[in-house]
Design an enzyme around this catalytic site. Structure first.
Site, PDB file in Angstrom:
ATOM      1  N   HIS A   1      12.329  -2.712   2.556  1.00  0.00           N
ATOM      2  CA  HIS A   1      11.783  -1.408   2.946  1.00  0.00           C
ATOM      3  C   HIS A   1      12.734  -0.319   2.472  1.00  0.00           C
ATOM      4  CE1 HIS A   1       8.692  -3.242   5.324  1.00  0.00           C
ATOM      5  NE2 HIS A   1       9.612  -4.066   5.788  1.00  0.00           N
ATOM      6  N   ILE A   2      12.177   0.752   1.996  1.00  0.00           N
ATOM      7  CA  ILE A   2      12.972   1.888   1.534  1.00  0.00           C
ATOM      8  C   ILE A   2      13.611   2.601   2.731  1.00  0.00           C
ATOM      9  CG2 ILE A   2      12.803   4.162   0.438  1.00  0.00           C
ATOM     10  CD1 ILE A   2      10.616   2.878  -1.393  1.00  0.00           C
ATOM     11  N   SER A   3      12.806   2.837   3.760  1.00  0.00           N
ATOM     12  CA  SER A   3      13.321   3.494   4.961  1.00  0.00           C
ATOM     13  C   SER A   3      13.779   2.430   5.957  1.00  0.00           C
ATOM     14  CB  SER A   3      12.234   4.370   5.597  1.00  0.00           C
ATOM     15  OG  SER A   3      11.175   3.565   6.094  1.00  0.00           O
TER      16      SER A   3
ATOM     17  N   ARG B   1       5.091  11.188  -2.232  1.00  0.00           N
ATOM     18  CA  ARG B   1       4.628  10.932  -0.852  1.00  0.00           C
ATOM     19  C   ARG B   1       5.799  10.991   0.126  1.00  0.00           C
ATOM     20  NH1 ARG B   1       4.325   5.332   1.561  1.00  0.00           N
ATOM     21  NH2 ARG B   1       3.476   5.730   3.620  1.00  0.00           N
TER      22      ARG B   1
ATOM     23  N   PRO C   1       0.796  -1.218   0.000  1.00  0.00           N
ATOM     24  CA  PRO C   1       0.000   0.000   0.000  1.00  0.00           C
ATOM     25  C   PRO C   1       0.833   1.274   0.000  1.00  0.00           C
ATOM     26  CG  PRO C   1      -0.102  -1.090   2.136  1.00  0.00           C
ATOM     27  CD  PRO C   1       0.588  -2.022   1.200  1.00  0.00           C
ATOM     28  N   ASN C   2       0.328   2.229  -0.754  1.00  0.00           N
ATOM     29  CA  ASN C   2       0.870   3.586  -0.879  1.00  0.00           C
ATOM     30  C   ASN C   2       2.174   3.671  -1.663  1.00  0.00           C
ATOM     31  OD1 ASN C   2      -1.241   4.896   0.634  1.00  0.00           O
ATOM     32  ND2 ASN C   2      -0.349   3.937   2.444  1.00  0.00           N
TER      33      ASN C   2
ATOM     34  N   GLU D   1      11.988  -9.572   2.350  1.00  0.00           N
ATOM     35  CA  GLU D   1      11.240  -8.380   2.762  1.00  0.00           C
ATOM     36  C   GLU D   1      12.111  -7.146   2.533  1.00  0.00           C
ATOM     37  OE1 GLU D   1       9.441  -6.429   6.860  1.00  0.00           O
ATOM     38  OE2 GLU D   1      10.032  -8.536   6.868  1.00  0.00           O
TER      39      GLU D   1
ATOM     40  N   HIS E   1       3.592  -4.480   9.694  1.00  0.00           N
ATOM     41  CA  HIS E   1       3.511  -4.399  11.139  1.00  0.00           C
ATOM     42  C   HIS E   1       2.319  -5.124  11.751  1.00  0.00           C
ATOM     43  CE1 HIS E   1       6.551  -1.547  10.142  1.00  0.00           C
ATOM     44  NE2 HIS E   1       5.678  -0.832   9.469  1.00  0.00           N
TER      45      HIS E   1
ATOM     46  N   ASN F   1       7.648  -5.572  -0.512  1.00  0.00           N
ATOM     47  CA  ASN F   1       7.600  -4.440   0.399  1.00  0.00           C
ATOM     48  C   ASN F   1       6.141  -4.352   0.838  1.00  0.00           C
ATOM     49  OD1 ASN F   1       7.374  -1.985   1.701  1.00  0.00           O
ATOM     50  ND2 ASN F   1       8.802  -0.939   0.330  1.00  0.00           N
TER      51      ASN F   1
ATOM     52  N   ALA G   1       2.766  -0.697   5.210  1.00  0.00           N
ATOM     53  CA  ALA G   1       2.254  -0.721   6.580  1.00  0.00           C
ATOM     54  C   ALA G   1       1.761  -2.107   6.998  1.00  0.00           C
ATOM     55  CB  ALA G   1       1.130   0.304   6.742  1.00  0.00           C
TER      56      ALA G   1
ATOM     57  N   TYR H   1      10.895   8.798   1.986  1.00  0.00           N
ATOM     58  CA  TYR H   1      10.961   7.797   0.915  1.00  0.00           C
ATOM     59  C   TYR H   1      11.710   8.261  -0.336  1.00  0.00           C
ATOM     60  CZ  TYR H   1       7.408   5.690   3.837  1.00  0.00           C
ATOM     61  OH  TYR H   1       6.731   5.160   4.901  1.00  0.00           O
TER      62      TYR H   1
ATOM     63  N   ARG I   1      12.377   4.603  12.906  1.00  0.00           N
ATOM     64  CA  ARG I   1      11.160   5.407  12.783  1.00  0.00           C
ATOM     65  C   ARG I   1      10.277   5.234  14.022  1.00  0.00           C
ATOM     66  NH1 ARG I   1       8.538   4.793   7.195  1.00  0.00           N
ATOM     67  NH2 ARG I   1       7.521   6.685   7.937  1.00  0.00           N
TER      68      ARG I   1
END
Length: 145
Positions: A101-103, A18, A10-11, A99, A81, A75, A78, A23, A108
């Site tokens: 993730h960009i960040s 965004r 998502p997103n 898995e 989690h 990826n 959200a 990101y 975070r």
């Protein structure tokens, strides 16, 4: 030629516009192009899927086996989690999953520090921006050998 399925959660369709401070400004289309180029260097073919819907992601994970994929790069956004359903779908297939993730999710907000996907993935790559995907393709190439 090995085949990898890249699932964007998502997103991620909003990348480039965004929360660019988190990101970056690289679009999803540009990331897919980077993945395609890196995959080609390793004799891999990449197919892409993006959805903002948990059920669609689950369906695509389940279809990967019949689709002849050797590895999945995901990826989950959200869903990382809290989606036990995506976790269970991954656990239910006999395909290695990486898995991504960009960040760096561990630097975070506290709620992002837990991944329910990590225990069923062969590994997790996070924090290298769009380049996280390139690293994941290299890892996939090693797994597919």
């Amino acid at each position: 030629m090995g085949r990898i399925l890249v699932i964007h959660g998502p997103n991620l369709n909003m990348l480039g516009t965004r929360e660019t401070g988190v990101y970056g400004e690289t679009t999803l289309e540009a990331i897919d192009q980077m993945i395609t180029a890196e995959a080609g260097k390793h004799g891999l073919e990449a197919e892409f899927f993006q959805s903002n819907h948990e059920g669609a992601i689950i369906d695509r994970v389940q279809q990967a086996r019949a689709g002849g994929f050797d590895c999945i790069i995901i990826n989950p956004g959200a869903f990382t989690h809290y989606s036990i359903a995506i976790r269970d779908a991954i656990a239910g297939i006999d395909i290695p999953v990486i898995e991504v993730h960009i960040s760096n999710i561990y630097t975070r907000e506290e709620f992002r520090h837990k991944s329910v996907i990590a225990p069923v993935a062969v590994g997790q790559i996070s924090g290298f921006g769009a380049h996280s995907y390139v690293v994941a393709v290299r890892a996939a190439a090693e797994l597919v050998k």
